[in-house]
Write a protein that holds these residues in place. Structure first.
Motif, mmCIF file in Angstrom:
data_model
loop_
_atom_site.group_PDB
_atom_site.id
_atom_site.type_symbol
_atom_site.label_atom_id
_atom_site.label_comp_id
_atom_site.label_asym_id
_atom_site.label_seq_id
_atom_site.Cartn_x
_atom_site.Cartn_y
_atom_site.Cartn_z
ATOM 1 N N ALA A 10 0.834 -1.208 0.000
ATOM 2 C CA ALA A 10 0.000 0.000 0.000
ATOM 3 C C ALA A 10 0.865 1.254 0.000
ATOM 4 C CB ALA A 10 -0.932 0.000 1.207
ATOM 5 N N ARG A 11 1.922 1.253 0.783
ATOM 6 C CA ARG A 11 2.800 2.425 0.830
ATOM 7 C C ARG A 11 3.457 2.652 -0.524
ATOM 8 N NH1 ARG A 11 4.302 0.409 5.907
ATOM 9 N NH2 ARG A 11 6.100 -0.573 4.973
ATOM 10 N N GLN A 12 3.896 1.591 -1.162
ATOM 11 C CA GLN A 12 4.593 1.739 -2.431
ATOM 12 C C GLN A 12 3.655 2.151 -3.545
ATOM 13 O OE1 GLN A 12 6.496 -1.991 -3.026
ATOM 14 N NE2 GLN A 12 7.985 -1.676 -1.419
ATOM 15 N N THR A 13 2.450 1.663 -3.521
ATOM 16 C CA THR A 13 1.526 1.903 -4.611
ATOM 17 C C THR A 13 0.786 3.226 -4.491
ATOM 18 O OG1 THR A 13 1.220 -0.469 -4.799
ATOM 19 C CG2 THR A 13 -0.396 0.898 -5.884
ATOM 20 N N TYR A 14 0.385 3.574 -3.298
ATOM 21 C CA TYR A 14 -0.502 4.716 -3.119
ATOM 22 C C TYR A 14 0.144 5.913 -2.430
ATOM 23 C CZ TYR A 14 -3.856 1.146 -4.300
ATOM 24 O OH TYR A 14 -4.520 0.149 -4.926
ATOM 25 N N ALA A 15 1.412 5.842 -2.146
ATOM 26 C CA ALA A 15 2.076 6.922 -1.420
ATOM 27 C C ALA A 15 2.074 8.204 -2.242
ATOM 28 C CB ALA A 15 3.503 6.538 -1.072
ATOM 29 N N VAL A 16 1.746 9.311 -1.594
ATOM 30 C CA VAL A 16 1.762 10.622 -2.235
ATOM 31 C C VAL A 16 3.174 11.185 -2.208
ATOM 32 C CG1 VAL A 16 0.890 12.987 -2.061
ATOM 33 C CG2 VAL A 16 -0.638 11.066 -1.616
ATOM 34 N N LEU A 17 3.900 10.865 -1.130
ATOM 35 C CA LEU A 17 5.240 11.418 -0.942
ATOM 36 C C LEU A 17 6.295 10.329 -1.089
ATOM 37 C CD1 LEU A 17 4.572 13.528 2.259
ATOM 38 C CD2 LEU A 17 4.633 14.328 -0.097
ATOM 39 N N ASP A 18 7.501 10.763 -1.393
ATOM 40 C CA ASP A 18 8.658 9.891 -1.338
ATOM 41 C C ASP A 18 9.696 10.578 -0.452
ATOM 42 O OD1 ASP A 18 9.863 11.866 -2.895
ATOM 43 O OD2 ASP A 18 9.684 10.730 -4.748
ATOM 44 N N ALA A 19 10.831 9.954 -0.265
ATOM 45 C CA ALA A 19 11.844 10.500 0.641
ATOM 46 C C ALA A 19 12.328 11.876 0.181
ATOM 47 C CB ALA A 19 13.017 9.536 0.752
ATOM 48 N N ASN A 20 12.444 12.077 -1.117
ATOM 49 C CA ASN A 20 12.904 13.376 -1.625
ATOM 50 C C ASN A 20 11.896 14.480 -1.340
ATOM 51 O OD1 ASN A 20 15.293 12.317 -2.647
ATOM 52 N ND2 ASN A 20 14.340 11.789 -4.585
ATOM 53 N N LYS A 21 10.614 14.180 -1.539
ATOM 54 C CA LYS A 21 9.580 15.185 -1.256
ATOM 55 C C LYS A 21 9.499 15.464 0.240
ATOM 56 C CE LYS A 21 6.655 14.280 -5.247
ATOM 57 N NZ LYS A 21 5.336 13.791 -5.686
ATOM 58 N N ALA A 22 9.661 14.432 1.057
ATOM 59 C CA ALA A 22 9.644 14.630 2.503
ATOM 60 C C ALA A 22 10.795 15.535 2.930
ATOM 61 C CB ALA A 22 9.723 13.287 3.226
ATOM 62 N N GLU A 23 11.946 15.362 2.322
ATOM 63 C CA GLU A 23 13.090 16.219 2.630
ATOM 64 C C GLU A 23 12.809 17.663 2.220
ATOM 65 O OE1 GLU A 23 16.845 17.160 4.132
ATOM 66 O OE2 GLU A 23 15.602 15.381 4.360
ATOM 67 N N ILE A 49 6.103 15.333 9.494
ATOM 68 C CA ILE A 49 7.390 15.276 8.792
ATOM 69 C C ILE A 49 8.363 16.267 9.412
ATOM 70 C CG2 ILE A 49 8.550 15.772 6.603
ATOM 71 C CD1 ILE A 49 5.980 14.685 5.224
ATOM 72 N N LYS A 50 7.899 17.478 9.658
ATOM 73 C CA LYS A 50 8.774 18.514 10.217
ATOM 74 C C LYS A 50 9.237 18.183 11.636
ATOM 75 C CE LYS A 50 7.732 22.551 7.518
ATOM 76 N NZ LYS A 50 9.079 23.055 7.354
ATOM 77 N N ARG A 51 8.389 17.488 12.397
ATOM 78 C CA ARG A 51 8.765 17.114 13.762
ATOM 79 C C ARG A 51 9.576 15.824 13.814
ATOM 80 N NH1 ARG A 51 4.327 15.804 16.769
ATOM 81 N NH2 ARG A 51 3.037 15.725 14.923
ATOM 82 N N GLY A 52 9.738 15.156 12.660
ATOM 83 C CA GLY A 52 10.515 13.924 12.621
ATOM 84 C C GLY A 52 9.746 12.700 13.071
ATOM 85 N N LYS A 53 8.418 12.788 13.082
ATOM 86 C CA LYS A 53 7.599 11.641 13.482
ATOM 87 C C LYS A 53 7.421 10.654 12.330
ATOM 88 C CE LYS A 53 6.678 12.877 17.677
ATOM 89 N NZ LYS A 53 7.122 12.073 18.817
ATOM 90 N N THR A 54 7.373 11.171 11.116
ATOM 91 C CA THR A 54 7.273 10.311 9.934
ATOM 92 C C THR A 54 8.377 10.690 8.959
ATOM 93 O OG1 THR A 54 5.711 11.838 8.908
ATOM 94 C CG2 THR A 54 4.783 9.977 10.112
ATOM 95 N N TRP A 55 8.676 9.794 8.037
ATOM 96 C CA TRP A 55 9.737 9.990 7.055
ATOM 97 C C TRP A 55 11.048 10.339 7.757
ATOM 98 C CZ3 TRP A 55 9.446 8.303 2.288
ATOM 99 C CH2 TRP A 55 8.198 8.153 1.703
ATOM 100 N N LYS A 56 11.369 9.561 8.790
ATOM 101 C CA LYS A 56 12.610 9.775 9.525
ATOM 102 C C LYS A 56 13.786 9.301 8.689
ATOM 103 C CE LYS A 56 10.384 8.860 13.900
ATOM 104 N NZ LYS A 56 10.295 7.953 15.023
#
Length: 71
Positions: A10-23, A49-56
């Motif tokens: 599900a994460r791979q198929t439907y994810a809106v963001l990737d690591a680059n966008k999160a950065e 994302i900004k607090r480092g809770k996701t996309w760490k």
């Protein structure tokens, strides 16, 4: 398990963001609502994302500085 999709799928198929966008989000100084609208996610997602809770990541994440010292 027939007919079930794994969380990883599900994460791979439907994810809106990737690591680059999160950065990009992490480094963006604009208001969170505006960032969220530009990336098609909620303000809560931007906040997480900004607090480092996701996309760490260990690289370029100012919220996790010194974390590696604990390991």
């Amino acid at each position: 398990m027939r007919g079930r999709k794994t969380a990883a799928f599900a994460r791979q198929t439907y994810a809106v963001l990737d690591a680059n966008k999160a950065e990009e989000i992490r480094l963006d100084d604009r208001p969170q609502k505006r960032i969220a609208a530009d990336y098609g996610v909620s303000q809560a997602t931007v906040s997480s994302i900004k607090r480092g809770k996701t996309w760490k990541t260990y690289d370029n994440n100012p919220f996790l500085e010194g974390y590696r010292d604990w390991e």
